[in-house]
Write an enzyme that holds these catalytic residues in place. Structure first.
Site, PDB file in Angstrom:
ATOM      1  N   ASP A  33       0.867  -1.190   0.147  1.00 50.16           N
ATOM      2  CA  ASP A  33       0.057  -0.254  -0.072  1.00 50.16           C
ATOM      3  C   ASP A  33       1.058   1.222  -0.082  1.00 50.16           C
ATOM      4  O   ASP A  33       2.016   1.175   0.562  1.00 50.16           O
ATOM      5  CB  ASP A  33      -0.969   0.004   1.197  1.00 50.16           C
ATOM      6  CG  ASP A  33      -2.140   0.893   1.045  1.00 50.16           C
ATOM      7  OD1 ASP A  33      -3.249   0.406   0.768  1.00 50.16           O
ATOM      8  OD2 ASP A  33      -2.066   2.207   1.133  1.00 50.16           O
ATOM      9  N   ASP A  54       3.897   2.332  -4.342  1.00 44.95           N
ATOM     10  CA  ASP A  54       3.456   3.446  -5.417  1.00 44.95           C
ATOM     11  C   ASP A  54       3.031   2.825  -6.648  1.00 44.95           C
ATOM     12  O   ASP A  54       3.918   2.668  -7.340  1.00 44.95           O
ATOM     13  CB  ASP A  54       4.255   4.701  -5.434  1.00 44.95           C
ATOM     14  CG  ASP A  54       3.510   5.949  -6.205  1.00 44.95           C
ATOM     15  OD1 ASP A  54       2.519   5.618  -6.764  1.00 44.95           O
ATOM     16  OD2 ASP A  54       4.209   6.915  -6.233  1.00 44.95           O
ATOM     17  N   VAL A  55       1.791   2.580  -6.929  1.00 43.80           N
ATOM     18  CA  VAL A  55       1.430   1.822  -8.112  1.00 43.80           C
ATOM     19  C   VAL A  55       1.705   2.643  -9.398  1.00 43.80           C
ATOM     20  O   VAL A  55       1.760   2.143 -10.549  1.00 43.80           O
ATOM     21  CB  VAL A  55       0.017   1.052  -8.234  1.00 43.80           C
ATOM     22  CG1 VAL A  55      -0.135   0.244  -6.684  1.00 43.80           C
ATOM     23  CG2 VAL A  55      -0.955   2.342  -8.079  1.00 43.80           C
ATOM     24  N   TYR A 146     -14.543   8.535 -12.266  1.00 43.25           N
ATOM     25  CA  TYR A 146     -14.085   6.987 -11.813  1.00 43.25           C
ATOM     26  C   TYR A 146     -14.871   6.224 -12.654  1.00 43.25           C
ATOM     27  O   TYR A 146     -14.174   4.961 -12.947  1.00 43.25           O
ATOM     28  CB  TYR A 146     -15.066   6.923 -10.404  1.00 43.25           C
ATOM     29  CG  TYR A 146     -14.895   5.482  -9.685  1.00 43.25           C
ATOM     30  CD1 TYR A 146     -13.590   5.312  -9.007  1.00 43.25           C
ATOM     31  CD2 TYR A 146     -15.887   4.496  -9.568  1.00 43.25           C
ATOM     32  CE1 TYR A 146     -13.338   4.178  -8.354  1.00 43.25           C
ATOM     33  CE2 TYR A 146     -15.716   3.445  -8.976  1.00 43.25           C
ATOM     34  CZ  TYR A 146     -14.497   3.086  -8.385  1.00 43.25           C
ATOM     35  OH  TYR A 146     -14.499   1.728  -7.839  1.00 43.25           O
ATOM     36  N   LYS A 150     -12.481   3.030 -14.578  1.00 39.50           N
ATOM     37  CA  LYS A 150     -12.997   1.693 -14.452  1.00 39.50           C
ATOM     38  C   LYS A 150     -13.484   1.215 -15.683  1.00 39.50           C
ATOM     39  O   LYS A 150     -13.196   0.008 -15.900  1.00 39.50           O
ATOM     40  CB  LYS A 150     -14.134   1.481 -13.307  1.00 39.50           C
ATOM     41  CG  LYS A 150     -13.579   1.854 -11.607  1.00 39.50           C
ATOM     42  CD  LYS A 150     -12.422   1.034 -11.595  1.00 39.50           C
ATOM     43  CE  LYS A 150     -11.796   1.122 -10.074  1.00 39.50           C
ATOM     44  NZ  LYS A 150     -10.779   0.386  -9.783  1.00 39.50           N
ATOM     45  N   THR A 181     -16.692   0.496   2.076  1.00 35.90           N
ATOM     46  CA  THR A 181     -15.186   0.988   2.390  1.00 35.90           C
ATOM     47  C   THR A 181     -15.432   2.392   2.170  1.00 35.90           C
ATOM     48  O   THR A 181     -16.479   3.115   2.279  1.00 35.90           O
ATOM     49  CB  THR A 181     -14.228   0.366   1.255  1.00 35.90           C
ATOM     50  OG1 THR A 181     -14.596   1.071   0.108  1.00 35.90           O
ATOM     51  CG2 THR A 181     -14.392  -1.043   1.144  1.00 35.90           C
TER      52      THR A 181
END
Length: 269
Positions: A33, A54-55, A146, A150, A181
């Site tokens: 994460d 860090d993606v 978003y 996606k 979440t």
């Protein structure tokens, strides 16, 4: 399940629930994460390695996968779960929010997939699981950024799957609905519908790893409903959306309840 699994965005939410569920099934799990303090705490609670990642950075993502393999062994599964969800009117979305959302949600998944395939294709085995969203196939006011991110993940995952399907590596997308979440902080559920829990999505991912398929919608019955609704005229779909309150859920929300989450996704912690 004797698999070695690395999961991004796993300090909380769906990622953490998935790590817990996989470990309970006997998998060897490594979590990552961008929030280093949170991932270390989550790792301690699970008894697994927890590493910063860090993606959006090739260097960071490569270091994460290298360290995962050093500590746990050759990776069988990489779950690209890290993602953020800014909401609100499209005209109110800042350019910075747009770049950050696409960088994490789209480029992060693309990068994680490519880095995983670099390891898996030479040996002809492995599974990449990309956590997308029902928002990638159904579109909602107040969620344009978003939705776009996606939808890109869904398209990228399917095209990649078709490209490598005869080379021994599985590539799958998981599409959860509204899940309890931080991403949905300050919003309400559609009328008459119940949000998923992270554990519901985790269970679907565990099943998917055990029986690979191209795409899984969570809950499963929603996938059937989405496919059926595509056959309805536009006016019918819009009437259903209004009845469920989907036309306002992400436009009429509690900004105070989202302050902490919004600040965190904008600072990258």
């Amino acid at each position: 399940m004797s698999k070695v699994v690395a999961i991004t965005g796993a300090a909380r939410g769906i990622g953490l629930a998935t790590a817990r569920a996989l470990k309970a099934k006997g998998a060897t799990v490594v979590i990552g994460d961008i929030d280093e303090a949170a991932v270390k705490e989550a790792a301690r609670s699970l008894g697994v390695p927890g590493l910063p990642v860090d993606v959006t950075s090739r260097e960071s993502f490569t270091a994460f996968l290298d360290a995962a393999e050093e500590s746990a062994g050759r990776l069988d599964v990489v779950i690209n779960n890290a993602g953020i969800m800014p909401i609100g009117p499209v005209t109110g979305e800042s350019d910075a929010d747009a770049r950050r959302c696409l960088d994490v949600n789209v480029h992060g998944v693309m990068l994680g997939t490519k880095l995983a395939l670099d390891r898996m294709l030479p040996r002809g085995a492995g599974h990449v699981v990309n956590v997308a969203s029902v928002a990638g196939i159904t579109f909602t006011p107040g969620l344009a950024l978003y939705n776009a991110s996606k939808a890109a993940v869904v398209g990228f995952t399917e095209a990649t799957r078709l490209e490598v399907r005869d080379r021994g590596v599985h590539v799958s997308a998981v599409l959860p609905t509204f899940t309890n979440t931080e991403l949905v902080a300050g919003t309400r559920s559609p009328k008459g519908q119940k949000n998923c829990e992270p554990e519901d999505v985790a269970a679907a991912i565990v099943e998917l790893i055990g029986r690979p398929r191209p795409q899984v919608v969570v809950p499963e019955k929603l996938g059937r409903q989405v496919r059926l609704s595509a056959l309805f005229p536009e006016r019918v779909r819009q009437a259903v959306a209004r009845r469920l309150g989907l036309d306002k859920i992400f436009l009429e929300y509690d900004p105070d309840a989202r302050k902490g989450y919004d600040a965190r996704i904008r600072t990258g912690s």
